[in-house]
Design a protein around this motif. Structure first.
Motif, PDB file in Angstrom:
ATOM      1  N   THR A  78       1.590 -11.960   6.817  1.00 43.54           N
ATOM      2  CA  THR A  78       1.703 -10.456   6.498  1.00 43.54           C
ATOM      3  C   THR A  78       0.608 -10.492   5.637  1.00 43.54           C
ATOM      4  OG1 THR A  78       2.796  -9.351   5.325  1.00 43.54           O
ATOM      5  CG2 THR A  78       3.350  -9.615   7.354  1.00 43.54           C
ATOM      6  N   GLU A  79      -0.325  -9.393   5.883  1.00 40.28           N
ATOM      7  CA  GLU A  79      -0.829  -8.640   5.144  1.00 40.28           C
ATOM      8  C   GLU A  79      -0.068  -8.100   3.494  1.00 40.28           C
ATOM      9  OE1 GLU A  79      -1.332  -4.569   6.484  1.00 40.28           O
ATOM     10  OE2 GLU A  79      -0.853  -5.425   7.800  1.00 40.28           O
ATOM     11  N   ALA A  80      -0.879  -8.592   2.304  1.00 37.42           N
ATOM     12  CA  ALA A  80      -0.654  -8.253   0.958  1.00 37.42           C
ATOM     13  C   ALA A  80       0.026  -7.031   1.285  1.00 37.42           C
ATOM     14  CB  ALA A  80      -1.572  -8.735   0.038  1.00 37.42           C
ATOM     15  N   THR A  81       1.448  -6.225   0.534  1.00 35.22           N
ATOM     16  CA  THR A  81       2.351  -5.424   0.334  1.00 35.22           C
ATOM     17  C   THR A  81       3.084  -5.712  -0.802  1.00 35.22           C
ATOM     18  OG1 THR A  81       2.327  -6.342   2.924  1.00 35.22           O
ATOM     19  CG2 THR A  81       4.481  -5.379   2.050  1.00 35.22           C
TER      20      THR A  81
ATOM     21  N   GLN B  11      -3.735   3.271   1.825  1.00 36.28           N
ATOM     22  CA  GLN B  11      -3.914   2.997   3.226  1.00 36.28           C
ATOM     23  C   GLN B  11      -2.934   1.565   3.328  1.00 36.28           C
ATOM     24  OE1 GLN B  11      -6.404   5.809   5.085  1.00 36.28           O
ATOM     25  NE2 GLN B  11      -5.306   4.674   6.933  1.00 36.28           N
ATOM     26  N   ALA B  12      -3.329   0.257   1.974  1.00 37.10           N
ATOM     27  CA  ALA B  12      -1.951  -0.856   2.590  1.00 37.10           C
ATOM     28  C   ALA B  12      -1.367  -0.364   2.023  1.00 37.10           C
ATOM     29  CB  ALA B  12      -2.359  -1.646   0.808  1.00 37.10           C
ATOM     30  N   PRO B  13      -0.296  -2.028   2.899  1.00 41.06           N
ATOM     31  CA  PRO B  13       1.523  -1.000   3.363  1.00 41.06           C
ATOM     32  C   PRO B  13       2.274  -1.549   2.013  1.00 41.06           C
ATOM     33  CG  PRO B  13       1.102  -2.831   4.258  1.00 41.06           C
ATOM     34  CD  PRO B  13      -0.063  -2.261   3.835  1.00 41.06           C
ATOM     35  N   GLY B  14       3.746  -1.165   1.720  1.00 40.94           N
ATOM     36  CA  GLY B  14       4.364  -1.267   0.708  1.00 40.94           C
ATOM     37  C   GLY B  14       6.167  -1.579   1.114  1.00 40.94           C
ATOM     38  N   ILE B  15       7.088  -2.029   1.061  1.00 33.02           N
ATOM     39  CA  ILE B  15       8.044  -2.162   0.607  1.00 33.02           C
ATOM     40  C   ILE B  15       8.948  -1.860  -0.360  1.00 33.02           C
ATOM     41  CG2 ILE B  15       7.500  -5.360  -0.015  1.00 33.02           C
ATOM     42  CD1 ILE B  15       9.016  -4.271   2.941  1.00 33.02           C
ATOM     43  N   TYR B  16       8.506  -0.725  -0.961  1.00 34.13           N
ATOM     44  CA  TYR B  16       9.633  -0.611  -2.270  1.00 34.13           C
ATOM     45  C   TYR B  16      10.610   0.590  -1.303  1.00 34.13           C
ATOM     46  CZ  TYR B  16       5.056   2.544  -3.038  1.00 34.13           C
ATOM     47  OH  TYR B  16       3.810   2.628  -1.827  1.00 34.13           O
ATOM     48  N   SER B  17       9.656   1.327  -0.551  1.00 38.12           N
ATOM     49  CA  SER B  17      10.824   2.380   0.123  1.00 38.12           C
ATOM     50  C   SER B  17      11.427   2.832   1.866  1.00 38.12           C
ATOM     51  CB  SER B  17      10.603   3.507  -0.017  1.00 38.12           C
ATOM     52  OG  SER B  17       9.767   3.364   1.557  1.00 38.12           O
ATOM     53  N   GLN B  18      12.690   2.591   1.666  1.00 34.52           N
ATOM     54  CA  GLN B  18      13.387   2.453   2.296  1.00 34.52           C
ATOM     55  C   GLN B  18      12.785   3.554   4.090  1.00 34.52           C
ATOM     56  OE1 GLN B  18      16.746   1.735   3.009  1.00 34.52           O
ATOM     57  NE2 GLN B  18      16.124   1.395   5.333  1.00 34.52           N
ATOM     58  N   GLU B  19      11.415   4.213   3.835  1.00 29.38           N
ATOM     59  CA  GLU B  19      10.473   4.340   5.609  1.00 29.38           C
ATOM     60  C   GLU B  19      10.132   3.527   5.503  1.00 29.38           C
ATOM     61  OE1 GLU B  19       7.475   8.484   6.446  1.00 29.38           O
ATOM     62  OE2 GLU B  19       8.212   7.188   4.421  1.00 29.38           O
ATOM     63  N   GLN B  20       9.320   2.609   4.163  1.00 27.32           N
ATOM     64  CA  GLN B  20       8.406   1.400   4.691  1.00 27.32           C
ATOM     65  C   GLN B  20       9.520   0.292   5.628  1.00 27.32           C
ATOM     66  OE1 GLN B  20       7.047   1.300   0.339  1.00 27.32           O
ATOM     67  NE2 GLN B  20       5.289   2.230   0.812  1.00 27.32           N
ATOM     68  N   ILE B  21      10.298  -0.084   4.912  1.00 34.89           N
ATOM     69  CA  ILE B  21      11.392  -0.708   5.549  1.00 34.89           C
ATOM     70  C   ILE B  21      11.561  -0.777   6.511  1.00 34.89           C
ATOM     71  CG2 ILE B  21      13.614  -2.105   5.466  1.00 34.89           C
ATOM     72  CD1 ILE B  21      13.516  -1.062   1.795  1.00 34.89           C
ATOM     73  N   ASP B  22      12.124   0.294   7.541  1.00 34.38           N
ATOM     74  CA  ASP B  22      12.321   0.770   8.725  1.00 34.38           C
ATOM     75  C   ASP B  22      11.335   0.934   9.541  1.00 34.38           C
ATOM     76  OD1 ASP B  22      15.097   1.017   7.735  1.00 34.38           O
ATOM     77  OD2 ASP B  22      14.249   4.127   7.626  1.00 34.38           O
TER      78      ASP B  22
END
Length: 368
Positions: free
Chosen positions: A56-59, A70-81
């Motif tokens: 994936t793109e850097a997160t 508008q780059a994504p994250g992986i630190y919130s539950q909404e992002q995980i889902d």
């Protein structure tokens, strides 16, 4: 072309070919919350193939890991889902997908942090030169030793979050002048604590992060990306072969079961559309690492060279620009179909144009 389409085991998965989607920042997540959208589902699904590897793109690993809009994250539950929608779609097509973990360090901007917190790095050394707007780059605040140790745990949690989101593994972004690369390079790390000075100390943060992520999710779901000799964003090291040779040797010694190591060819130039990269400066690291090895950098304009390199080395080959414009790139390379041309103007926009609207091949396409 035999090796490029020969199966290889990467982590827990048997790949059917060695054409890899390189990590590519594309800015299609939501503006405020950095949540992947349905556009990302379509994008990765299009580029998935049975037994193919997508990175994936850097997160971002935390809200303060960087401020690119508008780059994504992986630190919130909404992002995980939301990432779960991507991984589910990709897996239904039979592909394997790793999430790249990212912290900008001094390449960030305090103006884009939630409370204008200062940007951070290994040392108080800004990126040389000026920004596109003509203003100088910000001088980062050096992380305190305790903060460095806390950062290790942030990476660990991000990796755990990625597995919860359904990813097959993670790739640590330790390249291209971002935070971890800033710790490794001698020009950007002038620390006097246990994380600075010698090659061993400058490598310590990277190796501690690998140790912790391996402990959390397993070596076979952990990978890392390096850019020795890289000059992006002001990087320079006094002895690249020694530095990245040490890192590679330590990973081979302590974690030989890592999913893969991913190296960027130093002399590639993705900003020069007509440049063809046919050099190879990565052989010293191939000699040290016995597991799967991904080579990246400049292959979108050198398809034959990439296939020849895979044949010679057995490496997996990562493609960026060519994969942007050709969602079915592995099939096109295998059958020597003509490649769509990419449109650089749409690389960093925010809609489907230049993202999910490139055509798949047809029987009428001419040969390469």
């Amino acid at each position: 072309m035999k090796k490029a389409f020969e199966p290889i085991k990467v982590g827990r998965h048997q790949l059917q070919h060695r054409i890899v989607l390189a990590p590519l920042t594309r800015f299609r997540a939501t503006l405020e919350q950095a949540v992947p959208t349905d556009l990302l589902v379509d994008y990765y699904l299009q580029r998935a193939s049975p037994g193919g590897l997508l990175i994936t793109e850097a997160t971002f690993i935390s809200r303060l890991a960087g401020g690119y809009r508008q780059a994504p994250g992986i630190y919130s539950q909404e992002q995980i889902d939301s990432w779960k929608k991507v991984t589910t779609a990709v897996h239904e097509k039979g592909a394997v997908i790793f999430l790249q973990l990212w912290h900008l360090g001094r390449a960030g901007s305090s103006n884009l942090n939630p409370n204008r917190e200062p940007i951070v790095s290994a040392s108080a050394i800004p990126i040389p030169g000026t920004k596109p707007n003509g203003k100088p780059y910000e001088t980062p605040r050096p992380l305190e030793t305790l903060e460095v140790k806390e950062l290790v745990q942030t990476y660990r949690q991000a990796a755990i979050n990625a597995i919860e989101a359904g990813f097959d593994g993670i790739e640590i972004h330790n390249a291209n002048g971002y935070l971890l690369d800033q710790f490794v390079n001698s020009s950007t790390n002038k620390r006097t604590d246990e994380y600075g000075g010698s090659t061993e100390n400058r490598s310590r943060l990277t190796l501690e992060i690998v140790d912790n992520i391996v402990d959390a999710i397993g070596a076979d779901r952990t990978a890392i990306r390096f850019s020795p000799n890289g000059s992006v964003q002001g990087m320079k090291d006094e002895d690249p072969v020694k530095t990245w040779g040490y890192l590679t040797t330590q990973l081979q010694k302590n974690h030989p079961g890592l999913a893969y190591l991913h190296f960027i060819e130093a002399r590639s130039d993705f900003t020069a559309d007509g440049k063809v990269n046919t050099v190879d400066t990565l052989e010293p690291y191939r000699q040290l690492w016995k597991g799967p090895f991904i080579t990246a950098g400049g292959f979108s304009t050198a398809i034959k060279h990439s296939v020849d390199l895979a044949e010679k080395t057995g490496n997996l080959i990562a493609f960026g620009r060519a994969f942007i414009a050709n969602p079915d790139l592995p099939e096109r390379i295998k059958n020597e179909y003509h490649l769509n041309k990419y449109d650089r103007k749409t690389f960093y926009t925010h809609d489907a144009i230049g993202y999910t609207d490139y055509p798949f091949h047809s029987d009428n396409n001419s040969k390469l």
